[in-house]
Design a protein around this motif. Structure first.
Motif, PDB file in Angstrom:
ATOM      1  N   PRO A  43      23.008  11.703  58.666  1.00  0.00           N
ATOM      2  CA  PRO A  43      22.292  12.676  57.847  1.00  0.00           C
ATOM      3  C   PRO A  43      22.393  12.431  56.358  1.00  0.00           C
ATOM      4  CG  PRO A  43      24.275  13.639  58.789  1.00  0.00           C
ATOM      5  CD  PRO A  43      24.132  12.296  59.399  1.00  0.00           C
ATOM      6  N   HIS A  97      32.714   5.901  55.279  1.00  0.00           N
ATOM      7  CA  HIS A  97      31.720   6.924  55.644  1.00  0.00           C
ATOM      8  C   HIS A  97      32.316   8.311  55.787  1.00  0.00           C
ATOM      9  CE1 HIS A  97      28.444   9.033  57.621  1.00  0.00           C
ATOM     10  NE2 HIS A  97      29.241   9.264  58.650  1.00  0.00           N
ATOM     11  N   TYR A 115      33.839   4.159  59.901  1.00  0.00           N
ATOM     12  CA  TYR A 115      32.580   4.322  60.647  1.00  0.00           C
ATOM     13  C   TYR A 115      31.568   3.401  59.998  1.00  0.00           C
ATOM     14  CZ  TYR A 115      29.685   7.186  63.804  1.00  0.00           C
ATOM     15  OH  TYR A 115      28.913   7.640  64.835  1.00  0.00           O
ATOM     16  N   ARG A 164      23.768  19.322  66.033  1.00  0.00           N
ATOM     17  CA  ARG A 164      23.608  18.939  64.634  1.00  0.00           C
ATOM     18  C   ARG A 164      22.467  19.734  63.977  1.00  0.00           C
ATOM     19  NH1 ARG A 164      25.047  14.059  62.696  1.00  0.00           N
ATOM     20  NH2 ARG A 164      26.985  14.924  63.483  1.00  0.00           N
ATOM     21  N   CYS A 199      31.529  11.693  65.658  1.00  0.00           N
ATOM     22  CA  CYS A 199      31.262  12.991  65.023  1.00  0.00           C
ATOM     23  C   CYS A 199      32.135  14.136  65.545  1.00  0.00           C
ATOM     24  CB  CYS A 199      29.784  13.346  65.182  1.00  0.00           C
ATOM     25  SG  CYS A 199      28.710  12.137  64.374  1.00  0.00           S
ATOM     26  N   CYS A 214      35.297  13.808  63.776  1.00  0.00           N
ATOM     27  CA  CYS A 214      35.136  14.011  62.329  1.00  0.00           C
ATOM     28  C   CYS A 214      34.893  15.486  62.000  1.00  0.00           C
ATOM     29  CB  CYS A 214      33.974  13.149  61.813  1.00  0.00           C
ATOM     30  SG  CYS A 214      33.446  13.574  60.143  1.00  0.00           S
ATOM     31  N   GLY A 220      32.557  16.791  60.347  1.00  0.00           N
ATOM     32  CA  GLY A 220      31.997  17.076  59.018  1.00  0.00           C
ATOM     33  C   GLY A 220      30.669  17.813  59.037  1.00  0.00           C
ATOM     34  N   CYS A 221      29.789  17.440  59.966  1.00  0.00           N
ATOM     35  CA  CYS A 221      28.405  17.929  59.897  1.00  0.00           C
ATOM     36  C   CYS A 221      28.100  19.067  60.855  1.00  0.00           C
ATOM     37  CB  CYS A 221      27.436  16.788  60.203  1.00  0.00           C
ATOM     38  SG  CYS A 221      27.580  15.427  59.047  1.00  0.00           S
TER      39      CYS A 221
HETATM   40  S1  SF4 Z   1      30.103  14.378  61.588  1.00  0.00           S
HETATM   41 FE1  SF4 Z   1      31.231  12.898  60.330  1.00  0.00          FE
HETATM   42  S2  SF4 Z   1      30.915  10.953  61.398  1.00  0.00           S
HETATM   43 FE2  SF4 Z   1      29.320  12.342  62.138  1.00  0.00          FE
HETATM   44  S3  SF4 Z   1      27.529  11.990  60.803  1.00  0.00           S
HETATM   45 FE3  SF4 Z   1      28.731  13.705  59.921  1.00  0.00          FE
HETATM   46  S4  SF4 Z   1      30.065  12.749  58.414  1.00  0.00           S
HETATM   47 FE4  SF4 Z   1      29.337  11.124  59.795  1.00  0.00          FE
END
Ligand code: SF4
Length: 322
Positions: free
Chosen positions: A34, A90, A96, A264, A308, A311, A313-314
């Motif tokens: 993204p 990343h 990543y 997402r 993800c 992680c 993050g998103c």
């Molecule tokens: S959740 Fe983390 S690993 Fe996945 S797209 Fe977002 S920043 Fe990248």
């Protein structure tokens, strides 16, 4: 305010303007996912939980960096103290990497084909991963499709052979061919992520012309048999026009077959730049649906080692963000 609500609000707002001390060393620039091609992202964390925000001069969230990573975020009346996290490659705690920064397909929400990036050389990627190895817990690999599906898979397999011996769990997310799951498993890959992208086959056909929903579903089914329940993931973008009912059915189909869905919120860009970003209410609602489905089918997002779901993050991730 609890973290889940705060993160949902920040995810819905999505963009951040940076204030205070320079954020040098905390800005991650990506060529996939993204954040591809933008001004970069920062990862704000609080109590061991994190959210990724896209840097933009007029960003809705204001983040004041006090120095040394200490930061305050503000969004309307909301205010929270936390820390900026440096990215490995990343994202925080992972290397990543994106092998091909271009793609012959044209998914309507994706900016990668517009960026015209190159193909990274495996030796260069390995060297970059080695540089951050002491700061990451996992390695993850993704790629656009730069020429043919077969050539792309071979490129990724060659890279996997170099990265698995580095001793971290490796996750891979590419467009899969019929033999991809088995080949990756034989090379020592721990987890895979094949992205269904949309909640229904009809939406997928509209959003991802030239790609095949059934191929991905078959790869997901095959992968659960090979990698095991809970080691297989699939991104579903919501905000493409699906209903909550359609999303719930898709989540149930995946979770009942042992796949952990990655929900997402749409990042409105490329041809979908005029679409609205899902609201905080919807982000919380779909996370609730996912949470129940994971529990019903004995899946635990906290066990994810790569990509993800590890992680976070998103997305709002049940078990990790609650
Ligand atoms: S959740 Fe983390 S690993 Fe996945 S797209 Fe977002 S920043 Fe990248």
């Amino acid at each position: 305010m609890d973290w889940k609500r705060l993160k949902a609000e920040l995810l819905a707002a999505n963009t951040v303007r940076l204030e205070g001390e320079p954020c040098t060393g905390f800005i991650s620039r990506s060529t996939a996912g993204p954040t591809a091609g933008g001004e970069g992202s920062v990862f704000f964390s609080k109590g061991g939980k994190r959210v990724r925000l896209s840097v933009a001069p007029g960003g809705r969230v204001r983040l004041r960096h006090h120095g040394g990573g200490r930061a305050t975020v503000r969004l309307g009346e909301l205010e929270a103290e936390g820390r900026l996290e440096p990215a490995g490659l990343h994202c925080p705690r992972q290397a990543y990497v994106n092998v091909s920064e271009r793609c012959i397909f044209h998914c309507r929400y994706c900016t990668v084909p517009l960026l015209g990036g190159g193909i990274k050389d495996p030796a260069t990627i390995e060297a970059r991963v080695r540089e951050v190895l002491d700061r990451v817990d996992a390695i993850a690999i993704t790629s656009g499709v730069s020429d043919s599906l077969e050539a792309e898979e071979q490129r990724v397999l060659d890279l996997v052979k170099r990265l698995v011996p580095l001793g971290k769990p490796v996750g891979v997310s590419i467009y899969p061919g019929p033999e991809t799951p088995e080949r990756l498993h034989d090379l020592g890959v721990a987890e895979v992520k094949w992205n269904l992208e949309a909640a229904t086959p009809e939406l997928f056909a509209r959003m991802c012309p030239g790609l095949d929903y059934e191929t991905i579903r078959k790869a997901l089914r095959d992968s659960v048999k090979i990698f095991g329940k809970g080691a297989v993931f699939s991104n579903i973008i919501f905000g493409l026009g699906e209903t909550d009912g359609e999303l719930e059915k898709c989540i149930e189909d995946l979770a009942s077959s042992g796949v952990i869905p990655v929900l997402r919120p749409l990042n409105p860009s490329a041809e979908l730049a005029s679409f609205p970003r899902p609201t905080a209410e919807r982000i919380l609602r779909v996370c609730g649906i996912l949470e129940k489905a994971l529990r019903r089918h004995g899946l635990d997002a906290r066990k994810a080692q790569t990509m993800c779901t590890a992680c976070t993050g998103c997305d709002l991730v049940p078990g990790r963000d609650a």
